[in-house]
Motif scaffolding. Structure first.
Motif, PDB file in Angstrom:
ATOM      1  N   LEU A  41     -13.753  19.953 -65.490  1.00 49.05           N
ATOM      2  CA  LEU A  41     -13.064  20.581 -64.377  1.00 49.05           C
ATOM      3  C   LEU A  41     -12.473  19.524 -63.459  1.00 49.05           C
ATOM      4  O   LEU A  41     -13.188  18.639 -62.984  1.00 49.05           O
ATOM      5  CB  LEU A  41     -14.043  21.464 -63.581  1.00 49.05           C
ATOM      6  N   ARG A  42     -11.166  19.612 -63.217  1.00 52.57           N
ATOM      7  CA  ARG A  42     -10.557  18.774 -62.183  1.00 52.57           C
ATOM      8  C   ARG A  42     -10.615  19.578 -60.894  1.00 52.57           C
ATOM      9  O   ARG A  42      -9.906  20.573 -60.724  1.00 52.57           O
ATOM     10  CB  ARG A  42      -9.115  18.423 -62.533  1.00 52.57           C
ATOM     11  N   MET A  43     -11.485  19.147 -59.999  1.00 53.93           N
ATOM     12  CA  MET A  43     -11.882  19.990 -58.876  1.00 53.93           C
ATOM     13  C   MET A  43     -10.720  20.348 -57.961  1.00 53.93           C
ATOM     14  O   MET A  43     -10.613  21.476 -57.486  1.00 53.93           O
ATOM     15  CB  MET A  43     -12.994  19.312 -58.077  1.00 53.93           C
ATOM     16  N   ASP A  44      -9.807  19.386 -57.704  1.00 57.43           N
ATOM     17  CA  ASP A  44      -8.730  19.704 -56.774  1.00 57.43           C
ATOM     18  C   ASP A  44      -7.794  20.759 -57.347  1.00 57.43           C
ATOM     19  O   ASP A  44      -7.284  21.619 -56.630  1.00 57.43           O
ATOM     20  CB  ASP A  44      -7.953  18.445 -56.392  1.00 57.43           C
ATOM     21  N   GLU A  45      -7.605  20.756 -58.678  1.00 53.37           N
ATOM     22  CA  GLU A  45      -6.738  21.756 -59.285  1.00 53.37           C
ATOM     23  C   GLU A  45      -7.404  23.120 -59.328  1.00 53.37           C
ATOM     24  O   GLU A  45      -6.772  24.145 -59.087  1.00 53.37           O
ATOM     25  CB  GLU A  45      -6.341  21.310 -60.689  1.00 53.37           C
ATOM     26  N   VAL A  46      -8.707  23.138 -59.659  1.00 52.98           N
ATOM     27  CA  VAL A  46      -9.426  24.407 -59.733  1.00 52.98           C
ATOM     28  C   VAL A  46      -9.458  25.082 -58.376  1.00 52.98           C
ATOM     29  O   VAL A  46      -9.167  26.280 -58.237  1.00 52.98           O
ATOM     30  CB  VAL A  46     -10.863  24.187 -60.254  1.00 52.98           C
ATOM     31  N   MET A  47      -9.797  24.321 -57.336  1.00 56.45           N
ATOM     32  CA  MET A  47      -9.974  24.912 -56.022  1.00 56.45           C
ATOM     33  C   MET A  47      -8.677  25.021 -55.226  1.00 56.45           C
ATOM     34  O   MET A  47      -8.562  25.824 -54.321  1.00 56.45           O
ATOM     35  CB  MET A  47     -10.993  24.095 -55.209  1.00 56.45           C
ATOM     36  N   GLY A  48      -7.695  24.212 -55.595  1.00 54.04           N
ATOM     37  CA  GLY A  48      -6.473  24.199 -54.807  1.00 54.04           C
ATOM     38  C   GLY A  48      -5.476  25.265 -55.186  1.00 54.04           C
ATOM     39  O   GLY A  48      -4.488  25.476 -54.477  1.00 54.04           O
ATOM     40  N   SER A  49      -5.701  25.961 -56.302  1.00 55.30           N
ATOM     41  CA  SER A  49      -4.706  26.920 -56.752  1.00 55.30           C
ATOM     42  C   SER A  49      -4.664  28.177 -55.896  1.00 55.30           C
ATOM     43  O   SER A  49      -3.612  28.778 -55.704  1.00 55.30           O
ATOM     44  CB  SER A  49      -4.997  27.315 -58.209  1.00 55.30           C
ATOM     45  N   GLY A  50      -5.814  28.603 -55.364  1.00 49.08           N
ATOM     46  CA  GLY A  50      -5.864  29.813 -54.543  1.00 49.08           C
ATOM     47  C   GLY A  50      -5.440  31.060 -55.285  1.00 49.08           C
ATOM     48  O   GLY A  50      -4.938  32.018 -54.682  1.00 49.08           O
ATOM     49  N   ALA A  51      -5.644  31.062 -56.620  1.00 48.58           N
ATOM     50  CA  ALA A  51      -5.133  32.161 -57.436  1.00 48.58           C
ATOM     51  C   ALA A  51      -6.059  33.371 -57.480  1.00 48.58           C
ATOM     52  O   ALA A  51      -5.673  34.405 -58.010  1.00 48.58           O
ATOM     53  CB  ALA A  51      -4.880  31.666 -58.860  1.00 48.58           C
ATOM     54  N   HIS A  52      -7.271  33.256 -56.951  1.00 50.17           N
ATOM     55  CA  HIS A  52      -8.246  34.338 -57.078  1.00 50.17           C
ATOM     56  C   HIS A  52      -8.565  34.953 -55.717  1.00 50.17           C
ATOM     57  O   HIS A  52      -8.636  34.261 -54.709  1.00 50.17           O
ATOM     58  CB  HIS A  52      -9.529  33.820 -57.734  1.00 50.17           C
ATOM     59  N   ASP A  53      -8.764  36.266 -55.740  1.00 46.47           N
ATOM     60  CA  ASP A  53      -9.140  36.976 -54.512  1.00 46.47           C
ATOM     61  C   ASP A  53     -10.600  36.730 -54.148  1.00 46.47           C
ATOM     62  O   ASP A  53     -10.965  36.816 -52.975  1.00 46.47           O
ATOM     63  CB  ASP A  53      -8.893  38.480 -54.681  1.00 46.47           C
TER      64      ASP A  53
END
Length: 322
Positions: A41-53
């Motif tokens: 997991l690349r943490m900044d990409e996982v958390m930075g997307s904001g794709a989930h409610d």
């Protein structure tokens, strides 16, 4: 609605949460599943997307899932339950401190970083229940009858990072497990891990007003919305011996639909905020404790409460290779 479920390998084939994921998908919602223990997991990409409610956690206590959930919360995302509340109950030493300070009926608890330090527990406190501070699903729970028995157990305990010890609460050999979901409480009776008996089957039981009040207080004390409480009926009354975030909800009627509706509701409104650790409620301010257990909804009421499905084109459940 788009949701991310963090599900570790231990629960890969478990009915909970897989049945909830299937139910949400059937209602037309998009569910991504992330395996925290099996993904790079690349943490900044996982958390930075904001794709989930909302992000939902179903992992073992010592696994990496809670770190991901806390990262999502730090990025301003909604989590189910509140990530701070989960941390407060997954560390059993911390949970015992919070519970006792805030008035829950819990046994006194000793915590040690090295098992040999348990020798300092007064002999008058025996028999003791000794277990890992990050344990779950009954792992590593021991009933220790005497200091001599503790000595024989020390080599087995050496691999644990932190241990807790509590005076044993005399009981009938069964636990009461109370599940809280969607503002309702459900009670089951099951065999205690300290007194295994294959003849004892888990079953629904009536929920007394006293135990219901304690279970509701647990949610208020720790800031939990979806949770389970293990209660022993001891000689001096009910005693809380464990609290779990997102438990199995076994024996809860229509569990997948109930949990699914609760997750959607919390995704829209947010989980209740975890209370400040170590600060008891102000005198005279009542906790939100029901006078009696809420009555289960009828099938008609459940049907009318089901969320309206999203557009079918958006319905997809998958494992995100993040």
């Amino acid at each position: 609605m788009r949701l991310c479920f963090l599900v570790e390998e231990h629960y890969r084939h478990d009915g909970m949460p897989n049945e909830v994921i299937r139910q949400l998908t059937a209602w037309g919602h998009h569910v991504d599943v992330v395996r925290p223990g099996g993904s790079l997991l690349r943490m900044d990409e996982v958390m930075g997307s904001g794709a989930h409610d909302a992000w939902v956690l179903k992992t073992v206590s010592g696994g990496p899932g809670l770190t991901l959930l806390e990262a999502a919360a730090a990025a301003g995302m909604t989590t189910v339950n509140d990530a701070r509340a989960i941390r407060g109950v997954r560390d059993k030493a911390l949970a015992a401190a919070i519970g006792r300070i805030r008035g829950l009926p819990m046994p006194p608890t000793y915590a040690v970083a090295r098992p040999e330090l348990l020798r300092e527990v007064p002999a008058a406190q025996y028999p003791l229940v000794v277990k890992p501070a990050d344990g779950s699903s009954g792992r590593g729970v021991h009933l220790v009858s005497s200091p001599g028995e503790l000595e024989a157990l020390l080599p087995e305990l050496a691999g644990e990072h932190m241990l807790i010890a509590q005076p044993y609460v005399a009981n009938s050999g069964t636990d009461i497990k109370v599940y809280a979901v969607g503002g309702e409480l459900f009670a089951t009776e099951r065999c205690s891990p300290l007194h295994p008996d294959p003849a004892v089957r888990e079953r629904r039981v009536p929920l007394s007003a006293e135990v219901a009040a304690i279970a509701a207080q647990v949610g208020a004390v720790y800031g939990l919305d979806l949770y389970g409480v293990d209660v022993l009926l001891g000689p001096d009354g009910p005693v809380v011996v464990d609290v779990n975030d997102f438990p199995s909800f076994r024996q809860v009627p229509d569990a997948a639909a109930r949990v699914g509706r609760a997750v959607l509701g919390l995704a829209r409104t947010g989980s209740r905020a975890a209370p400040s650790v170590g600060r008891p409620p102000a005198p005279g301010l009542p906790l939100p404790i029901p006078a009696q257990a809420p009555a289960p909804q009828s099938s008609a009421a459940r049907a009318s409460a089901a969320p309206a499905p999203a557009a079918p084109a958006s319905a997809r459940a998958g494992e995100a290779a993040l």
